[in-house]
Design a protein around this motif. Structure first.
Motif, PDB file in Angstrom:
ATOM      1  N   VAL A  26       0.832  -1.198   0.000  1.00 46.95           N
ATOM      2  CA  VAL A  26       0.000   0.000   0.000  1.00 46.95           C
ATOM      3  C   VAL A  26       0.867   1.248   0.000  1.00 46.95           C
ATOM      4  CG1 VAL A  26      -1.622   1.354   1.375  1.00 46.95           C
ATOM      5  CG2 VAL A  26      -2.002  -1.095   1.050  1.00 46.95           C
ATOM      6  N   ILE A  27       1.859   1.277   0.864  1.00 45.16           N
ATOM      7  CA  ILE A  27       2.721   2.457   0.955  1.00 45.16           C
ATOM      8  C   ILE A  27       3.480   2.674  -0.351  1.00 45.16           C
ATOM      9  CG2 ILE A  27       4.787   3.356   2.101  1.00 45.16           C
ATOM     10  CD1 ILE A  27       3.653   2.312   4.724  1.00 45.16           C
ATOM     11  N   GLU A  28       3.924   1.592  -0.975  1.00 49.00           N
ATOM     12  CA  GLU A  28       4.604   1.719  -2.268  1.00 49.00           C
ATOM     13  C   GLU A  28       3.678   2.345  -3.312  1.00 49.00           C
ATOM     14  OE1 GLU A  28       6.629  -1.101  -5.750  1.00 49.00           O
ATOM     15  OE2 GLU A  28       5.818  -2.003  -3.920  1.00 49.00           O
ATOM     16  N   HIS A  29       2.418   1.925  -3.334  1.00 48.20           N
ATOM     17  CA  HIS A  29       1.458   2.484  -4.287  1.00 48.20           C
ATOM     18  C   HIS A  29       1.256   3.979  -4.030  1.00 48.20           C
ATOM     19  CE1 HIS A  29      -1.968   2.534  -7.041  1.00 48.20           C
ATOM     20  NE2 HIS A  29      -2.654   3.169  -6.111  1.00 48.20           N
ATOM     21  N   LEU A  30       1.087   4.349  -2.778  1.00 48.79           N
ATOM     22  CA  LEU A  30       0.863   5.747  -2.433  1.00 48.79           C
ATOM     23  C   LEU A  30       2.070   6.611  -2.787  1.00 48.79           C
ATOM     24  CD1 LEU A  30      -0.872   5.263   1.039  1.00 48.79           C
ATOM     25  CD2 LEU A  30      -1.976   5.757  -1.150  1.00 48.79           C
ATOM     26  N   LYS A  31       3.263   6.094  -2.535  1.00 54.50           N
ATOM     27  CA  LYS A  31       4.474   6.850  -2.860  1.00 54.50           C
ATOM     28  C   LYS A  31       4.639   6.992  -4.370  1.00 54.50           C
ATOM     29  CE  LYS A  31       8.245   6.314  -0.498  1.00 54.50           C
ATOM     30  NZ  LYS A  31       9.422   5.726   0.174  1.00 54.50           N
ATOM     31  N   ARG A  32       4.306   5.945  -5.096  1.00 58.25           N
ATOM     32  CA  ARG A  32       4.406   6.002  -6.558  1.00 58.25           C
ATOM     33  C   ARG A  32       3.480   7.081  -7.118  1.00 58.25           C
ATOM     34  NH1 ARG A  32       4.140   0.967  -7.260  1.00 58.25           N
ATOM     35  NH2 ARG A  32       1.912   0.752  -7.705  1.00 58.25           N
ATOM     36  N   LEU A  33       2.348   7.275  -6.471  1.00 55.92           N
ATOM     37  CA  LEU A  33       1.401   8.310  -6.909  1.00 55.92           C
ATOM     38  C   LEU A  33       1.780   9.692  -6.397  1.00 55.92           C
ATOM     39  CD1 LEU A  33      -2.030   6.503  -6.351  1.00 55.92           C
ATOM     40  CD2 LEU A  33      -0.798   6.810  -8.520  1.00 55.92           C
ATOM     41  N   GLY A  34       2.739   9.768  -5.488  1.00 50.61           N
ATOM     42  CA  GLY A  34       3.125  11.064  -4.938  1.00 50.61           C
ATOM     43  C   GLY A  34       2.095  11.632  -3.984  1.00 50.61           C
ATOM     44  N   VAL A  35       1.421  10.775  -3.238  1.00 46.91           N
ATOM     45  CA  VAL A  35       0.366  11.223  -2.320  1.00 46.91           C
ATOM     46  C   VAL A  35       0.980  12.012  -1.165  1.00 46.91           C
ATOM     47  CG1 VAL A  35      -1.353  10.410  -0.664  1.00 46.91           C
ATOM     48  CG2 VAL A  35      -1.178   9.346  -2.924  1.00 46.91           C
ATOM     49  N   SER A  36       0.423  13.171  -0.890  1.00 45.22           N
ATOM     50  CA  SER A  36       0.855  13.982   0.252  1.00 45.22           C
ATOM     51  C   SER A  36       0.173  13.543   1.535  1.00 45.22           C
ATOM     52  CB  SER A  36       0.552  15.461  -0.006  1.00 45.22           C
ATOM     53  OG  SER A  36       1.097  15.904  -1.219  1.00 45.22           O
ATOM     54  N   ALA A  37      -1.093  13.195   1.444  1.00 42.72           N
ATOM     55  CA  ALA A  37      -1.840  12.741   2.618  1.00 42.72           C
ATOM     56  C   ALA A  37      -2.998  11.871   2.171  1.00 42.72           C
ATOM     57  CB  ALA A  37      -2.367  13.929   3.437  1.00 42.72           C
ATOM     58  N   VAL A  38      -3.256  10.813   2.930  1.00 42.68           N
ATOM     59  CA  VAL A  38      -4.473  10.037   2.718  1.00 42.68           C
ATOM     60  C   VAL A  38      -5.584  10.667   3.552  1.00 42.68           C
ATOM     61  CG1 VAL A  38      -3.321   7.875   2.176  1.00 42.68           C
ATOM     62  CG2 VAL A  38      -3.842   8.406   4.549  1.00 42.68           C
ATOM     63  N   GLU A  39      -6.776  10.716   2.993  1.00 44.51           N
ATOM     64  CA  GLU A  39      -7.954  11.182   3.733  1.00 44.51           C
ATOM     65  C   GLU A  39      -8.853   9.971   3.925  1.00 44.51           C
ATOM     66  OE1 GLU A  39      -9.877  15.017   2.751  1.00 44.51           O
ATOM     67  OE2 GLU A  39     -11.684  13.790   2.447  1.00 44.51           O
ATOM     68  N   LEU A  40      -8.931   9.489   5.165  1.00 51.06           N
ATOM     69  CA  LEU A  40      -9.681   8.280   5.458  1.00 51.06           C
ATOM     70  C   LEU A  40     -11.154   8.617   5.642  1.00 51.06           C
ATOM     71  CD1 LEU A  40      -7.305   6.530   8.035  1.00 51.06           C
ATOM     72  CD2 LEU A  40      -7.188   6.558   5.523  1.00 51.06           C
ATOM     73  N   MET A  41     -11.998   8.047   4.797  1.00 48.04           N
ATOM     74  CA  MET A  41     -13.428   8.163   5.020  1.00 48.04           C
ATOM     75  C   MET A  41     -13.754   7.608   6.407  1.00 48.04           C
ATOM     76  SD  MET A  41     -14.735   7.184   1.167  1.00 48.04           S
ATOM     77  CE  MET A  41     -16.434   6.894   1.644  1.00 48.04           C
ATOM     78  N   PRO A  42     -14.920   7.943   6.974  1.00 46.57           N
ATOM     79  CA  PRO A  42     -15.164   7.698   8.405  1.00 46.57           C
ATOM     80  C   PRO A  42     -14.754   6.306   8.882  1.00 46.57           C
ATOM     81  CG  PRO A  42     -16.965   8.946   7.507  1.00 46.57           C
ATOM     82  CD  PRO A  42     -16.077   8.600   6.340  1.00 46.57           C
ATOM     83  N   ILE A  43     -14.010   6.297   9.986  1.00 42.82           N
ATOM     84  CA  ILE A  43     -13.557   5.039  10.585  1.00 42.82           C
ATOM     85  C   ILE A  43     -14.130   4.851  11.979  1.00 42.82           C
ATOM     86  CG2 ILE A  43     -11.447   4.894   9.226  1.00 42.82           C
ATOM     87  CD1 ILE A  43      -9.940   6.093  11.601  1.00 42.82           C
ATOM     88  N   THR A  44     -14.935   5.797  12.456  1.00 39.93           N
ATOM     89  CA  THR A  44     -15.580   5.615  13.752  1.00 39.93           C
ATOM     90  C   THR A  44     -16.800   4.710  13.592  1.00 39.93           C
ATOM     91  OG1 THR A  44     -16.819   7.669  13.444  1.00 39.93           O
ATOM     92  CG2 THR A  44     -14.763   7.802  14.683  1.00 39.93           C
ATOM     93  N   ALA A  45     -17.230   4.121  14.705  1.00 42.39           N
ATOM     94  CA  ALA A  45     -18.298   3.116  14.661  1.00 42.39           C
ATOM     95  C   ALA A  45     -19.605   3.730  14.172  1.00 42.39           C
ATOM     96  CB  ALA A  45     -18.491   2.511  16.043  1.00 42.39           C
ATOM     97  N   SER A  46     -20.229   3.065  13.209  1.00 42.10           N
ATOM     98  CA  SER A  46     -21.469   3.567  12.623  1.00 42.10           C
ATOM     99  C   SER A  46     -22.494   2.441  12.562  1.00 42.10           C
ATOM    100  CB  SER A  46     -21.203   4.133  11.221  1.00 42.10           C
ATOM    101  OG  SER A  46     -20.759   3.110  10.351  1.00 42.10           O
ATOM    102  N   ILE A  47     -23.719   2.797  12.174  1.00 41.71           N
ATOM    103  CA  ILE A  47     -24.817   1.829  12.102  1.00 41.71           C
ATOM    104  C   ILE A  47     -25.498   1.949  10.747  1.00 41.71           C
ATOM    105  CG2 ILE A  47     -26.580   3.374  13.072  1.00 41.71           C
ATOM    106  CD1 ILE A  47     -27.640   0.914  14.642  1.00 41.71           C
ATOM    107  N   ASP A  48     -26.070   0.856  10.279  1.00 40.10           N
ATOM    108  CA  ASP A  48     -26.836   0.893   9.026  1.00 40.10           C
ATOM    109  C   ASP A  48     -28.121   1.693   9.195  1.00 40.10           C
ATOM    110  OD1 ASP A  48     -25.022  -0.729   7.671  1.00 40.10           O
ATOM    111  OD2 ASP A  48     -26.066  -2.580   8.248  1.00 40.10           O
TER     112      ASP A  48
END
Length: 666
Positions: free
Chosen positions: A174-196
């Motif tokens: 994963v890190i190799e892929h991100l570095k190859r793309l030149g990513v400055s920062a990943v923005e993680l969609m919500p990772i806190t507990a949620s409900i359907d």
């Protein structure tokens, strides 16, 4: 205010929760499996709405929940019911995911105790705070938006047990892929507990995006089985690789939904305080999800701040993206750019240097607030998205709008004399069509969501090259590939921060579904085995170019005047013949070509040549004695008499010519 939540000490645990209107509050203690209630202890009022109790002998790992009693009158937004086990708003960990069940929304005295249906909060001592480090991300960089589960669910190099988890983000592949793309920062969609949402389980669907939280700090056990330390480890691994982490957080609503929704936490503790209401007592719905968090309430404001500090201090994240951010700035229902919560976040000693990104719209009154947040907030720029899509779709009369977006959207972000752009420019995001679908589907195809294709936006500014959805014809495939390249080149040549959604760099598709929030399946899981490697390589080249030439990522607005200590204007807008664009050109509805000629303070020049016409065209660039134009990506001498294909973008750099190049150029 006294510390809230469960505070673990060597001698026991202090439990504390806030409610201004509950008559009685209890903490329920459960066994190690969270199955059997061992004790129910009443909390004691401590003033200012805080109810607390120290229980000796309890230790790290204790499972617990709260209960509250008081009036039950839903018409007045009072839902007190001691049979409803409630998650601690300050919980930092829960023992299992939420699952919707009708009994969670049952009326008082019409349903059994909900403890068997509810996750239990786990009391944990917080780790030692991390040493404060400046964010790696800086405005002008590349943000890579990703859904943790869909991003790694099918990744062949990641161990199966790790797929779909935060830990997978630290995997070398994963890190190799991100570095190859030149990513400055990943923005993680919500990772806190949620409900359907309650309508999804009967359809056999589940929420894949996570924009339906219950509390704000506890991570979803499906995404982070290792809890906070799993996130901390992934953030550290990304940081070591030079990549920052931004969390997409949802403070505008919760999964307790409307008056028919489940009672899970805030609703059962103090609905009137935690949520906004109309004068007649009904829940305000500025979010389209049934409720709106009262971010102007002092207790809510402090809870939001505590959440942000929690992730900054204990996980080391670079910053935050705020979903439906105008809700955070609403005071008595009206948006205020200087709202207390927005201002205190920007001034807080722990948070003031973090990256802050606003999604600048909600569906409430005057909810569209693009450009109205104060610095240092960056803003998702949907004007960029729409104008760039219109241009490449072939709409008439949008060449001026394209130029404005390429230059940083000064019409939006240059108000009150602001010198820099706060835009986060993007072509596609998680919400809406993917980049590949954008050029393959003229209209949405959301039947799989179970709402008869009524959900999702109807106007996608998309187009269909060939037979909708089909890719068998080589010419159709090439046309769609070329259009994706043109869109991506436009994005990477634009001033300001840019964002790419995971998988768009290699042609991810969702079969035309522009609202795939309910598709936790192959529709949203990235297909790594079938990715378009040519497109991926093109994106990597664009990103390398952007990093090599800061003139592209500079966030200062262009003036048309020479930069300091330079005789070259910072920008010239030219026709394909090299002549300045005049009023007649800007106003020509048939014009789909232009050149953005950028100049830097060192006397260098870079040309962005845009041919939005379907016909090829020879572009002419202004020549300087002793210099030669080179292809910016290929970095080799290029014959400018070679036509630029229709619907394409070319970037050229001007370099001092060597002797052989002078001969070729002469």
């Amino acid at each position: 205010m006294s510390q809230l939540g469960a505070t673990v000490t060597p001698d026991g645990i202090r439990f504390a929760v806030w409610s201004s209107s509950a008559r009685r509050l209890w903490v329920s203690i459960f066994d190690g499996n969270g199955a059997r209630e061992l004790d129910r202890l009443e909390l004691k009022p401590e003033g200012e709405g805080v109810h607390a109790l120290f229980v000796s002998g309890l230790a790290d790992g204790t499972r617990y929940g709260f209960r509250a009693d008081g009036d039950y009158a839903p018409e007045r937004s009072l839902w007190f019911d001691p049979d409803k086990l409630l998650t601690d708003p300050y919980a930092v960990e829960i023992d299992r995911p939420y699952q919707f069940h009708w009994r969670l929304a049952a009326k008082r005295n019409e349903g059994a105790d909900t403890a068997p249906l509810m996750p239990k909060a786990i009391a944990r001592p917080l780790p030692k705070p991390l040493a404060v480090k400046p964010p790696l991300f800086r405005p002008g960089g590349l943000i890579y938006e990703l859904n943790v589960r869909s991003f790694t669910k099918l990744h062949p190099d990641i161990p199966e047990a790790q797929r779909g988890t935060i830990a997978a983000l630290a995997h070398p592949a994963v890190i190799e892929h991100l570095k190859r793309l030149g990513v400055s920062a990943v923005e993680l969609m919500p990772i806190t507990a949620s409900i359907d949402e309650r309508h999804l389980p009967p359809l056999g669907l589940s929420n894949a995006w996570g924009y339906n939280p219950i509390t704000f700090m506890a991570l979803d056990p499906r995404l982070a089985p290792g809890g906070l330390m799993e996130l901390r480890g992934a953030v550290a691994a990304l940081r070591e690789a030079g990549i920052g982490t931004i969390l997409d957080l949802v403070f505008n609503h919760t999964g307790e939904s409307d008056r028919l929704g489940p009672t899970l936490s805030l609703r059962g503790l103090d609905t009137q305080a935690y949520y906004r209401h109309l004068p007649d007592g009904r829940l305000v719905n500025d979010t389209g999800t049934g409720n709106t968090v009262a971010c102007d309430h002092p207790v809510v404001r402090e809870m939001v701040l505590d959440t942000l500090r929690h992730f900054a201090r204990f996980a080391g994240v670079d910053g935050f993206r705020f979903d439906l951010a105008p809700v955070l700035g609403r005071v008595d229902g009206a948006f205020e750019p200087d709202a207390p919560l927005l201002q205190v976040i920007a001034r807080d000693p722990v948070l003031s240097d973090r990256v802050l990104i606003a999604e600048p719209w909600d569906i409430g009154p005057n909810g569209y607030q693009l450009g109205n947040f104060r610095p240092p907030y960056l803003e998702w720029n949907d004007r960029y998205r729409d104008d760039v899509r219109r241009f490449w779709r072939g709409d008439a009369g949008v060449v001026g709008a394209l130029a404005t977006r390429l230059a940083g959207s000064s019409d939006v972000f240059g108000r009150a004399g602001q010198p820099v752009s706060r835009a986060v420019n993007f072509i596609a995001a998680h919400d809406g069509m993917t980049l590949a679908d954008l050029v393959a589907y003229e209209r949405k195809h959301n039947t799989a969501n179970g709402e008869q294709n009524r959900d999702g936006h109807n106007d996608n500014l998309s187009w269909n090259n060939g037979v909708e959805g089909e890719t068998d014809d080589a010419a159709i495939t090439k046309a769609r590939f070329d259009d994706q390249c043109a869109l991506l080149a436009t994005l990477f040549a634009s001033r300001g921060t840019i964002m790419v959604t995971a998988g768009d760099e290699f042609g991810r598709a969702q079969k035309g579904n522009n609202n795939a929030y309910a598709q936790d399946n192959a529709i949203t899981w990235l297909d790594w085995a079938r990715r378009d490697e040519a497109l991926e390589q093109y994106v990597s080249s664009l990103s390398a170019l952007r990093r090599a030439y800061p003139i592209l990522s500079d966030t200062h607005f262009l003036t048309g005047e020479p930069a300091a200590e330079s005789e070259i204007p910072d920008v010239l807008w030219l026709t394909e013949t090299g002549a300045p664009l005049g009023d007649a050109d800007w106003n020509d509805p048939r014009r789909h070509r232009l050149v953005m000629l950028l100049g830097d303070s060192r006397g260098g020049r870079l040309a962005v040549m845009v041919n939005g016409d379907r016909r090829q065209c020879v572009f002419t660039l202004p020549a300087r004695e002793g210099f030669v134009w080179l292809s910016a990506i290929e970095t080799q001498a290029v014959d400018l008499m070679r036509p630029l294909p229709g619907r394409s973008v070319n970037l050229m750099i001007e370099r001092r010519a060597t002797a052989p190049e002078r001969v070729r150029d002469g």
